[in-house]
Design a protein around this motif. Structure first.
Motif, PDB file in Angstrom:
ATOM      1  N   GLN A   1       0.809  -1.218   0.000  1.00  0.00           N
ATOM      2  CA  GLN A   1       0.000   0.000   0.000  1.00  0.00           C
ATOM      3  C   GLN A   1       0.846   1.274   0.000  1.00  0.00           C
ATOM      4  O   GLN A   1       0.454   2.279  -0.595  1.00  0.00           O
ATOM      5  CB  GLN A   1      -0.948   0.001   1.202  1.00  0.00           C
ATOM      6  N   SER A   2       1.991   1.241   0.675  1.00  0.00           N
ATOM      7  CA  SER A   2       2.827   2.442   0.751  1.00  0.00           C
ATOM      8  C   SER A   2       3.719   2.614  -0.474  1.00  0.00           C
ATOM      9  O   SER A   2       3.884   3.727  -0.985  1.00  0.00           O
ATOM     10  CB  SER A   2       3.711   2.394   1.999  1.00  0.00           C
ATOM     11  N   TYR A   3       4.304   1.512  -0.955  1.00  0.00           N
ATOM     12  CA  TYR A   3       5.323   1.613  -1.987  1.00  0.00           C
ATOM     13  C   TYR A   3       4.972   0.877  -3.275  1.00  0.00           C
ATOM     14  O   TYR A   3       5.762   0.906  -4.227  1.00  0.00           O
ATOM     15  CB  TYR A   3       6.656   1.086  -1.447  1.00  0.00           C
ATOM     16  N   GLY A   4       3.843   0.179  -3.311  1.00  0.00           N
ATOM     17  CA  GLY A   4       3.405  -0.498  -4.525  1.00  0.00           C
ATOM     18  C   GLY A   4       4.183  -1.757  -4.860  1.00  0.00           C
ATOM     19  O   GLY A   4       4.245  -2.167  -6.024  1.00  0.00           O
ATOM     20  N   PHE A   5       4.784  -2.418  -3.865  1.00  0.00           N
ATOM     21  CA  PHE A   5       5.537  -3.643  -4.114  1.00  0.00           C
ATOM     22  C   PHE A   5       4.584  -4.786  -4.467  1.00  0.00           C
ATOM     23  O   PHE A   5       3.438  -4.835  -4.004  1.00  0.00           O
ATOM     24  CB  PHE A   5       6.362  -4.039  -2.887  1.00  0.00           C
ATOM     25  N   THR A   6       5.077  -5.734  -5.270  1.00  0.00           N
ATOM     26  CA  THR A   6       4.305  -6.908  -5.653  1.00  0.00           C
ATOM     27  C   THR A   6       4.637  -8.087  -4.732  1.00  0.00           C
ATOM     28  O   THR A   6       5.589  -8.028  -3.940  1.00  0.00           O
ATOM     29  CB  THR A   6       4.618  -7.312  -7.100  1.00  0.00           C
ATOM     30  N   THR A   7       3.871  -9.165  -4.855  1.00  0.00           N
ATOM     31  CA  THR A   7       4.141 -10.373  -4.063  1.00  0.00           C
ATOM     32  C   THR A   7       5.534 -10.915  -4.357  1.00  0.00           C
ATOM     33  O   THR A   7       6.241 -11.367  -3.453  1.00  0.00           O
ATOM     34  CB  THR A   7       3.085 -11.455  -4.358  1.00  0.00           C
ATOM     35  N   ARG A   8       5.947 -10.854  -5.638  1.00  0.00           N
ATOM     36  CA  ARG A   8       7.286 -11.304  -6.003  1.00  0.00           C
ATOM     37  C   ARG A   8       8.354 -10.425  -5.344  1.00  0.00           C
ATOM     38  O   ARG A   8       9.375 -10.927  -4.841  1.00  0.00           O
ATOM     39  CB  ARG A   8       7.459 -11.293  -7.520  1.00  0.00           C
ATOM     40  N   ASP A   9       8.121  -9.113  -5.333  1.00  0.00           N
ATOM     41  CA  ASP A   9       9.062  -8.197  -4.662  1.00  0.00           C
ATOM     42  C   ASP A   9       9.212  -8.568  -3.189  1.00  0.00           C
ATOM     43  O   ASP A   9      10.333  -8.590  -2.654  1.00  0.00           O
ATOM     44  CB  ASP A   9       8.566  -6.751  -4.766  1.00  0.00           C
ATOM     45  N   ILE A  10       8.088  -8.837  -2.530  1.00  0.00           N
ATOM     46  CA  ILE A  10       8.100  -9.169  -1.107  1.00  0.00           C
ATOM     47  C   ILE A  10       8.864 -10.471  -0.867  1.00  0.00           C
ATOM     48  O   ILE A  10       9.665 -10.580   0.072  1.00  0.00           O
ATOM     49  CB  ILE A  10       6.668  -9.261  -0.566  1.00  0.00           C
ATOM     50  N   SER A  11       8.632 -11.456  -1.721  1.00  0.00           N
ATOM     51  CA  SER A  11       9.323 -12.739  -1.577  1.00  0.00           C
ATOM     52  C   SER A  11      10.826 -12.569  -1.739  1.00  0.00           C
ATOM     53  O   SER A  11      11.616 -13.139  -0.983  1.00  0.00           O
ATOM     54  CB  SER A  11       8.789 -13.737  -2.610  1.00  0.00           C
ATOM     55  N   ILE A  12      11.236 -11.782  -2.734  1.00  0.00           N
ATOM     56  CA  ILE A  12      12.665 -11.530  -2.951  1.00  0.00           C
ATOM     57  C   ILE A  12      13.268 -10.824  -1.737  1.00  0.00           C
ATOM     58  O   ILE A  12      14.367 -11.171  -1.280  1.00  0.00           O
ATOM     59  CB  ILE A  12      12.867 -10.695  -4.233  1.00  0.00           C
ATOM     60  N   LEU A  13      12.554  -9.832  -1.219  1.00  0.00           N
ATOM     61  CA  LEU A  13      13.047  -9.101  -0.053  1.00  0.00           C
ATOM     62  C   LEU A  13      13.291 -10.038   1.121  1.00  0.00           C
ATOM     63  O   LEU A  13      14.354 -10.000   1.763  1.00  0.00           O
ATOM     64  CB  LEU A  13      12.048  -8.012   0.349  1.00  0.00           C
ATOM     65  N   PHE A  14      12.303 -10.883   1.427  1.00  0.00           N
ATOM     66  CA  PHE A  14      12.429 -11.783   2.572  1.00  0.00           C
ATOM     67  C   PHE A  14      13.554 -12.789   2.371  1.00  0.00           C
ATOM     68  O   PHE A  14      14.344 -13.047   3.281  1.00  0.00           O
ATOM     69  CB  PHE A  14      11.110 -12.507   2.834  1.00  0.00           C
ATOM     70  N   MET A  15      13.640 -13.370   1.171  1.00  0.00           N
ATOM     71  CA  MET A  15      14.647 -14.394   0.931  1.00  0.00           C
ATOM     72  C   MET A  15      16.055 -13.816   0.974  1.00  0.00           C
ATOM     73  O   MET A  15      16.946 -14.343   1.648  1.00  0.00           O
ATOM     74  CB  MET A  15      14.390 -15.053  -0.435  1.00  0.00           C
ATOM     75  N   VAL A  16      16.285 -12.718   0.248  1.00  0.00           N
ATOM     76  CA  VAL A  16      17.618 -12.124   0.187  1.00  0.00           C
ATOM     77  C   VAL A  16      18.045 -11.599   1.558  1.00  0.00           C
ATOM     78  O   VAL A  16      19.164 -11.851   2.033  1.00  0.00           O
ATOM     79  CB  VAL A  16      17.665 -10.990  -0.861  1.00  0.00           C
ATOM     80  N   CYS A  17      17.139 -10.871   2.202  1.00  0.00           N
ATOM     81  CA  CYS A  17      17.477 -10.258   3.493  1.00  0.00           C
ATOM     82  C   CYS A  17      17.700 -11.308   4.572  1.00  0.00           C
ATOM     83  O   CYS A  17      18.557 -11.132   5.449  1.00  0.00           O
ATOM     84  CB  CYS A  17      16.378  -9.279   3.924  1.00  0.00           C
ATOM     85  N   SER A  18      16.949 -12.397   4.520  1.00  0.00           N
ATOM     86  CA  SER A  18      17.130 -13.444   5.524  1.00  0.00           C
ATOM     87  C   SER A  18      18.459 -14.158   5.348  1.00  0.00           C
ATOM     88  O   SER A  18      19.145 -14.466   6.329  1.00  0.00           O
ATOM     89  CB  SER A  18      15.976 -14.452   5.461  1.00  0.00           C
ATOM     90  N   LEU A  19      18.844 -14.407   4.103  1.00  0.00           N
ATOM     91  CA  LEU A  19      20.126 -15.066   3.859  1.00  0.00           C
ATOM     92  C   LEU A  19      21.286 -14.187   4.299  1.00  0.00           C
ATOM     93  O   LEU A  19      22.225 -14.656   4.959  1.00  0.00           O
ATOM     94  CB  LEU A  19      20.248 -15.419   2.375  1.00  0.00           C
ATOM     95  N   ILE A  20      21.231 -12.893   3.946  1.00  0.00           N
ATOM     96  CA  ILE A  20      22.300 -11.979   4.359  1.00  0.00           C
ATOM     97  C   ILE A  20      22.307 -11.822   5.878  1.00  0.00           C
ATOM     98  O   ILE A  20      23.367 -11.814   6.516  1.00  0.00           O
ATOM     99  CB  ILE A  20      22.133 -10.602   3.680  1.00  0.00           C
ATOM    100  N   GLY A  21      21.115 -11.701   6.472  1.00  0.00           N
ATOM    101  CA  GLY A  21      21.018 -11.562   7.922  1.00  0.00           C
ATOM    102  C   GLY A  21      21.575 -12.771   8.646  1.00  0.00           C
ATOM    103  O   GLY A  21      22.263 -12.633   9.668  1.00  0.00           O
ATOM    104  N   THR A  22      21.293 -13.967   8.121  1.00  0.00           N
ATOM    105  CA  THR A  22      21.808 -15.192   8.737  1.00  0.00           C
ATOM    106  C   THR A  22      23.328 -15.279   8.592  1.00  0.00           C
ATOM    107  O   THR A  22      24.033 -15.657   9.529  1.00  0.00           O
ATOM    108  CB  THR A  22      21.148 -16.426   8.092  1.00  0.00           C
ATOM    109  N   PHE A  23      23.829 -14.919   7.410  1.00  0.00           N
ATOM    110  CA  PHE A  23      25.293 -14.908   7.199  1.00  0.00           C
ATOM    111  C   PHE A  23      25.962 -13.938   8.163  1.00  0.00           C
ATOM    112  O   PHE A  23      26.983 -14.269   8.790  1.00  0.00           O
ATOM    113  CB  PHE A  23      25.597 -14.511   5.750  1.00  0.00           C
ATOM    114  N   ASN A  24      25.385 -12.752   8.306  1.00  0.00           N
ATOM    115  CA  ASN A  24      25.938 -11.763   9.238  1.00  0.00           C
ATOM    116  C   ASN A  24      25.936 -12.287  10.670  1.00  0.00           C
ATOM    117  O   ASN A  24      26.877 -12.065  11.432  1.00  0.00           O
ATOM    118  CB  ASN A  24      25.141 -10.462   9.164  1.00  0.00           C
TER     119      ASN A  24
END
Length: 405
Positions: free
Chosen positions: A240-263
């Motif tokens: 609603q705020s930024y117009g992201f799609t379901t695919r955008d959200i999935s990419i965000l969660f997957m990429v950020c979780s992998l980097i967060g776990t590595f960190n």
């Protein structure tokens, strides 16, 4: 006594236990349309998992002390499979809600038993690193769940649950012959014969307020509240705020979780060895609060990705650090304290999503502002607790003492 060859299995089971919590988040809009349900139902679905996890965690922790870690892990995995199969077949909101309640029971059986198992097979020197890996598995399940759910949803809204059930069934098949029991028969017999006075969960929570590890349990609640508060309305917020799609959200969660776990894996042990657990807890709580507020400043995709990654990293470092301190305080009641740990985590999972949904209906930014306040207050409480536990003399008192000398 089992060797550490069991550790990869434990990491996998912990990941599965946490995966079920967030799997439903990205497909909530589609599910609500299918069930003809309103926005508040989204918060109830996310919180239902935490409700039964909260109610059954202390019981499961006590049972793991009495009957062994392995039986409770197997029971939890079986309930995990049943929950996902029921969710995949549910054709109305009530049945789907029941599946989430069963999933919470499965997590309650697994999480305290896995944490107690790790304590059984590690020395006090090895435990911080082991808890770091376990925390990475736990946090990754929390965070990858929504991303995986969004990606699998492209094959249908029920595809994530069929896939999760299949993985869970494979885990059960592997667990029964391959995972040894970590607790000796003599220790289990001692717990069986002790017959302590039974306390319900609410009385245990009331008594835990007076315990010397209450602040650590409070921190567990705060970080879980902040994370589930963040996750529950994240898809709605960025859509609603930024117009992201379901695919955008999935990419965000997957990429950020992998980097967060590595960190987390790279930084947690080094930070705790250099600064100690308690300063890390207070600083990570503060940084988590700041990252929630910064999420409101821009809708640029890469900016949102960086802020999300930082938030996940701070949470990933927090959880194993707190768990390490708790394990040191637990003594011979590792299963019981792990059960309380899971209960406080479940409280965060219950209240975080429900309150986030209610606040979101009032104003789109309120959930993150309120979540930041909760984490900020927790950081201040942690700082005060660190000073008291470490015997730090306040500056004013130090001056008085110096003058007296």
């Amino acid at each position: 006594m089992p060797t550490k060859s069991a550790f990869p299995f434990l990491l996998t089971y912990m990941f599965l236990a946490m995966l079920g919590i967030g799997l439903v988040i990205p497909i909530l809009p589609e599910l609500l349309i299918d069930f003809g349900a309103g926005g508040k139902a989204a918060g109830y679905l996310v919180s239902a998992f935490g409700l039964t996890q909260f109610l059954f965690s202390p019981i499961a922790g006590e049972f793991s002390d009495k009957y062994g870690r392995k039986p409770m892990i197997v029971v939890g995995l079986c309930l995990f499979v049943i929950s996902n199969l029921l969710a995949a077949a549910a054709d109305d909101f009530s049945l789907f809600l029941v599946s989430r309640l069963i999933g919470g029971m499965g997590s309650a059986a697994m999480v305290p038993s896995i944490m107690a198992y790790v304590v059984d097979i590690t020395t006090e020197e090895q435990r911080p690193r082991a808890m770091s890996f376990l925390g990475a598995s736990m946090s990754s399940g929390f965070i990858i769940g929504p991303g995986l759910g969004g990606l699998l949803a492209e094959f249908g809204t029920r595809a994530p649950f069929f896939a999760s059930a299949s993985i869970g069934l494979l885990a059960v098949i592997c667990c029964i012959p391959l995972l040894p029991e970590s607790q000796s028969g003599e220790v289990r017999l001692m717990h069986l014969k002790s017959k302590p006075k039974k306390e319900n969960i609410f009385r245990q929570l009331a008594q835990s307020v007076k315990s010397h590890y209450f602040i650590l349990l409070l921190m567990i609640f705060a970080i879980t509240f902040g994370l589930t508060h963040f996750e529950a309305i994240y898809p709605l917020f960025v859509t609603q705020s930024y117009g992201f799609t379901t695919r955008d959200i999935s990419i965000l969660f997957m990429v950020c979780s992998l980097i967060g776990t590595f960190n987390q894996l790279m930084l947690t042990n080094r930070l705790t060895q250099r600064f100690g657990e308690k300063p890390i807890i207070s600083s990570m709580l503060l940084l988590s609060a700041v990252s929630l507020v910064f999420l409101l400043f821009s809708g640029n995709f890469f900016y949102v990705m960086v802020i999300t990654m930082l938030f996940f990293t701070f949470n990933n470092i927090l959880r194993p650090t707190i768990n390490t301190l708790l394990s040191k305080e637990a003594g011979n009641e590792q299963g019981f304290v792990a059960g309380l740990n899971n209960a406080y985590m479940s409280l965060g999972q219950i209240f975080g999503p429900v309150l986030a949904g209610w606040l979101f209906d009032i104003h789109i930014n309120l959930p993150y502002l309120f979540g930041a306040v909760v984490l900020l207050v927790s950081s201040f409480v942690s700082v005060k607790w660190v000073g008291i536990k470490n015997g730090v003399i306040p500056q004013e008192n130090r001056r008085v003492k110096d003058q007296a000398l």
